[in-house]
Design an enzyme around this catalytic site. Structure first.
Site, PDB file in Angstrom:
ATOM      1  N   CYS B  95      12.802  -9.223 -22.744  1.00  0.00           N
ATOM      2  CA  CYS B  95      11.951  -8.084 -23.092  1.00  0.00           C
ATOM      3  C   CYS B  95      10.482  -8.425 -22.870  1.00  0.00           C
ATOM      4  O   CYS B  95      10.064  -8.599 -21.736  1.00  0.00           O
ATOM      5  CB  CYS B  95      12.232  -7.619 -24.516  1.00  0.00           C
ATOM      6  SG  CYS B  95      11.497  -6.010 -24.881  1.00  0.00           S
ATOM      7  N   HIS B 223      18.231  -6.957 -24.935  1.00  0.00           N
ATOM      8  CA  HIS B 223      18.185  -8.054 -25.906  1.00  0.00           C
ATOM      9  C   HIS B 223      19.576  -8.620 -26.171  1.00  0.00           C
ATOM     10  O   HIS B 223      20.254  -8.174 -27.101  1.00  0.00           O
ATOM     11  CB  HIS B 223      17.614  -7.543 -27.229  1.00  0.00           C
ATOM     12  CG  HIS B 223      16.150  -7.278 -27.204  1.00  0.00           C
ATOM     13  ND1 HIS B 223      15.217  -8.225 -27.531  1.00  0.00           N
ATOM     14  CD2 HIS B 223      15.461  -6.158 -26.904  1.00  0.00           C
ATOM     15  CE1 HIS B 223      14.000  -7.706 -27.436  1.00  0.00           C
ATOM     16  NE2 HIS B 223      14.117  -6.445 -27.052  1.00  0.00           N
ATOM     17  N   GLU B 225      20.219 -11.401 -27.533  1.00  0.00           N
ATOM     18  CA  GLU B 225      20.199 -12.092 -28.826  1.00  0.00           C
ATOM     19  C   GLU B 225      20.407 -11.130 -29.993  1.00  0.00           C
ATOM     20  O   GLU B 225      20.590 -11.562 -31.125  1.00  0.00           O
ATOM     21  CB  GLU B 225      18.878 -12.869 -28.985  1.00  0.00           C
ATOM     22  CG  GLU B 225      17.678 -12.084 -29.480  1.00  0.00           C
ATOM     23  CD  GLU B 225      17.087 -11.115 -28.452  1.00  0.00           C
ATOM     24  OE1 GLU B 225      17.627 -11.026 -27.330  1.00  0.00           O
ATOM     25  OE2 GLU B 225      16.101 -10.427 -28.786  1.00  0.00           O
TER      26      GLU B 225
END
Lengths: 985, 263
Positions: B95, B223, B225
């Protein structure tokens, strides 16, 4: 000389921001521009060489792939009118500040003190006339309170050439640095006039108390010894006014109230806060064991698990948001974040909640003077909270947007934050802190300007003509983020003994509070870092410039503390030290300018004595027409602003940063069904979670505030129970927003408004004690009126109830969307003819009488049984029934899951189909249960108002049979469209 | 021997904790290091195998997303990071981190030198959005982070994620090298073809992530994660999903690569 770098997207590339603005102007102002291009202007007021300017133009300000730029030359092309908007002097300019950092990095050298970059924006408008351009500037682009703007036609620009359009926003005002002595030996009217002139917001009793304190022999002797004049200095009076403000002292909630109820019986209430709020928590505390720290810190703290504590706080930021929606709301969210950062030894912010109240964005009447159109307020507030939360890296996991015509007088902006902190750090419990005599006073974060001076006293007043523009601040999330990163490092190294945030009242408030433990403080105001010169000492002390926190640092740690701050690029300044002198002392350039007795400052405010008397409102019973086909009525209710989807706003909040998300705001097959409560699992590797929800029902207040309060609490709680939260594990926050409840010439109905406050507090006590919900923190905002030129608008009495629950196992929570065809559909909880204050009646221009009532004893038993059933895995989906009633909850569950329902409401036993579908009876849920589990589910819930009303079916239609046959029959797609369209901006 | 990942923090990098957690879950030792501490001691980088620039709002996205952080890294740590990449080590930008890598020119790294050839800018909607997207891996990509993966769901959370190459030559070069690692797709796995919301930002050629020619330096807007546990997924309450979130595989791939080649 100032140099100007203009940056633009070349004409052959699309400009999405310009296009978005064009469609917003068409929607909001009805002006259809042919094209809009947006240009960014950086005015560099610094001594840079030509080569340096060229480097920053190319390497910093221009994207080589998609942008062009020019130095001291206008890039605007192909327009009819050009508008440039920039800040007024002294207004926080975040982009400008970051640009300075960027320039320093690029050039590898520091800029000199006072050198700055000012950001402004140009809008090149094609296909509008001058009147339209002017309207666009005034009503959509610039806020005169904080911004300057210029408008030029193409022809005028031809003459104007490449010269700048705006003045450099350099602060040139200089306040009088002289300390004034203010003689309070004057008559009552003169004291009242003085309070008004100085924006002290103190009443005559309070002014007299101050005068008497200075008359006192002990005070006089102390002042002679301290070399101070006998009368108060301006800074002393300002400190007292700020400390005694309604905002800080909650005088109405502490007042002695003589209350006459509807039966004419009179009794005395010894403080609303003590009796009902703290009273409820004290009572509940006997039955729960997880309270850690309530009421005395920046936020309430409870136990999360063996390792962590959980902090929760919500605040309002109404008045600033009325004047500058974007800046006011952003300040609101980063401000409440700071309450969490300053709770205990400093908690990490793990989520935000945002609840807004506005008048309808479709308002087409005359906007009273000084107010902004609700549509502009909505857009601005939303954008401010969005940017504040997103940039800070804190997920927004729950919230609401509520509409009522009287929020035109003042919008309400509630911002809440949850935080987490290890229970001990280096063996030290983290919920307690204490500044000690000899500890150094250190201020960190942003610098001090005139922003927000008199914020605390201003918010303690109604909005009037003279409301100060300086009361508005703009948040700076990055300065705060740097400070937060620093704070946790300093905390874990044990470098400070106490911490608090600088909010309302600035240093005056934070240091005044921190100095209570050691018993005094000496502060050298000339050491405070300023944004620009020319602040009077009292302004330095009271400024509410944002992103600052105050620390008490033991002398042995000061070097390590300041060194760490420098490495993290956080400004930290020693301002003085804490003492045990019993006095709050301020110095300026070596001279003592204030010495206030700590006892008088904190305990000297006279207690208010108020009268309250209920005047039951004259209500007209509702008139209902029972049509046969109610499909259109359902669609209308789904499209009511309070019911309609807020997804387009919520999507713009980051709701899953920090990677903890379990239940998101929007759920179901296409992620567009409205969730009940936000759920996160904040500790990696642990299945323990936190659910948070809110309840807010101002429409019911016009019938009875008691039931408004009960319904608000119930709404928050049933939203938590709907995802699986257990009773006995829920904590609450109460945020009151009231119109002025003190009887006076301008508030002739003050006694009634106060009596309604009393009833609200009674409900708060009764429902919270029945539900075992401790109130761990809260706030009240008591002057939410608008009063200019004979127009007076008082907001509906509003309480936001925020509730949070610790969830044992997040893998067991359920979402609101139906899961599969064949599942059984139940209504849990009795439906009564309680249309009073409903969305249905509001659509028909009525208020009604039968406001929903909560029976907390019955509801509690039901909630316990339901959460057991959820924990045992018996429930496929569960959705709370609130605004719009049962029909709305059924439709939402169905279209979120993508499966229809075939239902018959006969089991509910209501005469009226309208009441069955749209009554807003409390403590109800729509529950779907897998076929094989119905029996077990019914066993658990029988006796708790369980009604089997039909099945989830494999086609995409909602069919509801009522008294008059099949009365609702619609495809899920049309129901969803009716719900999504009104606010699908 | 352990695989060590340095997770950069400071100045509005916001996703360092969950990014660090993802690497830990994937078996690495993750260390959160403040940018200024790294800048003060660039040699520190040598002890690590993986450098991660997490998501966030560095410097508030002021001027342009990632720009100010990119410049700071380039001026203060450019040499050290270049050396890190030349040593065959791994870099990821997620990002805002992707925006940083692109703007400091570590991606696409056509000729081994830092140069900005592409950009990430305002979404076509001109809005920040948090929305889950479907991603499809380019089969021919050498991206080591996506080994054994075909598709992925993950949230995008950005306002400036529209990927634009400088010109067609750059785009063709990216394609030819297999550097277009990840594209936005429909739920069925078909190309999004620019259609909102499958392509959430109007990225050219649906590009969601690119890598350097070696496949070791990788940047992406979504994302991963944020999808480490089953319960992160928006439909976990209605679909059967594996206990482990699909985003974790990306971190496992990097750790496995580092363990094999770098440790």
């Amino acid at each position: 000389m100032a140099e100007r770098i203009e940056v633009a997207i070349p004409a052959d590339r699309p400009d999405p921001a310009g296009d978005a603005l064009a469609s917003r102007l068409a929607e909001d102002l009805g002006i259809r521009a042919e094209a809009i291009r947006i240009l960014h202007v950086y005015t560099i007021n610094a001594d840079l060489s030509g080569e340096e300017l060229e480097r920053v133009r190319v390497e910093l300000f221009t994207d080589p792939v998609i942008e062009e730029s020019a130095l001291n030359r206008s890039l605007a092309r192909n327009y009819d009118y050009l508008i440039e908007v920039g800040f007024r002097p002294g207004v926080t300019d975040n982009v400008g500040k970051s640009s300075v950092v960027g320039i320093q990095d690029t050039l590898g050298r520091k800029l000199a003190e006072g050198e700055a970059v000012y950001k402004s924006t140009q809008y090149a408008l094609k296909g509008v006339n001058e009147a339209e351009a002017r309207r666009i500037a005034r009503r959509a682009l610039a806020n005169d309170l904080i911004e300057q703007w210029a408008l030029k036609s193409r022809e005028e620009m031809g003459v104007h050439g490449d010269a700048p359009l705006l003045d450099l926003p350099i602060v040139t005002d200089r306040s009088d640095p002289v300390i004034h002595e203010i003689n309070l030996e004057r008559a009552d009217e003169a004291l009242a006039a003085l309070s008004r002139e100085m924006t002290l917001a103190l009443d005559v009793d309070e002014m007299r108390a101050i005068r008497d304190h200075y008359r006192d022999g002990t005070t006089a002797a102390h002042r002679r010894g301290a070399g101070l004049p006998p009368h108060p200095t301006d800074i002393e009076l300002e400190i007292i006014a700020q400390t005694w403000s309604e905002h800080c002292k909650h005088k109405i909630f502490s007042a002695l109230i003589e209350y006459t109820d509807a039966e004419g019986k009179t009794r005395t209430i010894d403080g609303l806060f003590k009796t009902f709020v703290k009273g409820a928590t004290d009572d509940v505390a006997k039955r729960i064991d997880w309270l850690v720290s309530v009421f005395h810190d920046n936020a309430g703290i409870i136990r999360f698990d063996e390792q962590f504590n959980f902090a929760l706080k919500a605040e309002t930021h109404n008045s600033p948001s009325a004047l500058d929606p974007y800046g006011g709301a952003m300040t609101g969210i980063v401000g409440v974040n700071r309450d969490i950062l300053g709770a205990g030894l400093g908690c990490k912010c793990i989520f935000n909640t945002d609840v807004f109240c506005f008048a309808t964005p479709y308002f087409d009447g005359t906007i009273p003077e000084r107010l902004l159109h609700p549509r502009r307020v909505l857009r601005g507030v939303h954008a401010g909270v969005r940017d504040g939360g997103n940039e800070s890296g804190i997920p927004t996991i729950n919230g609401a947007i509520v509409f009522h015509e009287r929020f035109l007088g003042k919008p309400l902006v509630f911002c809440g934050t949850g935080g987490l902190i290890p229970r001990t750090i280096n063996g030290r419990p983290t919920e307690t802190k204490e500044a000690r005599p000899g500890d150094l006073i250190v201020m960190t974060g942003g610098r001090i300007g005139k922003d927000g001076i008199h914020g605390a006293t201003f918010s303690s007043e109604e909005l009037h003509e003279g409301s100060p523009a300086t009361a508005v601040q703009i948040g700076d999330p990055i300065t705060q983020r740097k400070m937060a990163d620093f704070l946790f490092e300093a905390r874990d190294l044990g470098l400070y003994s106490s911490i608090t945030d600088n909010g309302a009242g600035g240093l005056s408030s934070s240091l005044g509070e921190m100095a209570r433990d050691p018993g005094g403080a000496r502060i050298h105001l000339d050491k405070a870092p300023l944004k620009y010169p020319g602040l009077a000492p009292w302004e330095i002390f009271l400024s509410e410039a944002q992103e600052r926190m105050s620390f008490a640092v033991p002398p042995e740690h000061i070097d390590a503390f300041l060194d760490l701050a420098a490495r993290r690029e956080v400004e930290a300044t020693v301002l003085g030290e804490f003492t045990d002198s019993g006095y709050l002392e301020c110095f300026h350039e070596g001279k003592r300018i204030a010495s206030l007795s700590m006892d008088f400052l904190h305990d000297g405010v006279p207690r208010m004595r108020l009268k309250a008397k209920i005047e039951p409102p004259a209500l007209r019973p509702e008139v209902i027409v029972e049509d046969t086909d109610l499909t259109a009525e359902l669609k209308a209710v789904l499209g009511a602003l309070n019911v309609a989807s807020k997804e387009s706003f919520v999507r713009m909040y980051d709701h899953e940063v920090q990677g903890q998300s379990v239940l998101k705001p929007f759920q179901g097959a296409d992620h567009d069904g409205p969730g009940n409560a936000g759920v996160i699992r904040p500790v990696p590797g642990s299945r323990k979670g936190i659910a948070v929800a809110c309840g807010i029902t101002p429409r019911y207040s016009d019938i009875d505030t008691y039931h408004m309060m009960a319904c608000s609490i119930d709404e928050a709680v049933r939203n938590l129970v709907a995802v699986g939260a257990k009773m006995g594990a829920i904590a609450g926050l109460d945020n009151f927003c009231w119109p002025d409840p003190v009887e006076s010439e301008k508030t002739p109905d003050g006694r009634h408004k106060l009596a309604q406050l009393v009833r609200t507090c009674e409900a708060l006590y009764e429902v919270c004690t029945a539900y075992d919900i401790p109130l761990i923190s809260g706030k009240d905002s008591m002057k939410n009126d608008y009063s200019i030129g004979g127009t007076r608008i008082s907001i509906p009495h509003t309480v936001l109830f925020t509730a949070a629950a610790i969830i044992d196992d997040v893998e067991k929570v359920v979402s609101m969307d139906v899961k599969r065809p064949g599942d059984a559909v139940y209504v849990l909880g009795e439906t009564r003819d309680e249309l009073g204050g409903s969305e249905y009646l509001a659509l028909h221009g009525q208020l009604g009488v039968n406001v929903p009532r909560v029976n907390p004893v019955v509801a509690r038993a039901r909630y316990s049984a339901l959460s057991r059933a959820i924990a045992e895995g018996l429930v496929a989906s569960c959705h709370d029934c609130s605004d719009g009633g049962l029909a709305v909850a059924l439709a939402e569950s169905a279209f979120a899951g993508g499966f229809g329902m075939k239902l018959d409401l006969a089991p509910l036993g209501l005469e009226s189909s309208i009441a069955a579908l749209f009554s807003e009876s409390q403590s109800r849920f729509v529950v779907t249960v897998p076929r094989g589990k119905s029996e077990a589910f019914e066993q658990q819930l029988n006796g708790h108002g369980l009604f089997r009303i039909g099945d989830v079916v494999d086609d995409e239609r909602l069919r509801i049979t009522c008294r008059k046959g099949l009365q609702v029959d619609a495809s899920l797609a049309e129901l969803k469209a009716a719900w999504q369209k009104p606010l699908g901006w | 021997m352990d695989v060590h990942a340095l997770i950069l923090t400071g100045f509005g990098i916001n996703c360092e904790a969950e990014t660090g957690n993802a690497f830990e879950r994937a078996g690495a030792k993750a260390k959160l290091v403040h940018l200024n501490d790294l800048a003060a001691d660039p040699a520190m980088l040598r002890a690590f195998h993986i450098l991660a620039v997490p998501g966030g709002f560095s410097f508030g996205d002021d001027v342009a997303s990632g720009r100010i952080l990119a410049n700071r890294l380039r001026y203060r740590l450019g040499g050290a990071i270049k050396g890190f990449v030349d040593d065959g080590k791994l870099v990821v930008g997620i990002c805002n981190g992707f925006q940083v890598l692109v703007k400091m020119g570590i991606l696409p790294l056509f000729d081994g030198d830092f140069a900005q050839e592409t950009t990430l800018t305002h979404n076509d909607s001109s809005r920040f959005e948090d929305r889950w997207v479907h991603l499809k891996k380019e089969p021919a990509t050498p991206c080591v982070w996506l080994k054994n993966m075909d598709s992925l769901e993950a949230p995008i959370r950005h306002g400036e994620g529209k990927f634009i190459p400088r010109d067609d030559t750059v785009l063709e070069r990216l394609k030819a090298n297999g550097q277009i690692a990840l594209r936005y797709a429909t739920a069925e796995g078909a190309p999004a073809r620019g259609a909102y919301p499958a392509n959430p930002n109007g990225s050219v050629d649906d590009i969601a992530g690119i890598c350097d020619p070696s496949g070791r330096v990788f940047g992406l807007m979504p994302h991963p994660e944020a999808f480490i546990d089953r319960t992160n997924h928006p439909r976990w309450t209605r679909e059967e999903l594996p206990e482990e979130g699909a985003g974790l595989q990306l971190f496992r791939n990097a750790v496995a690569y580092a363990a094999k080649k770098l440790v």
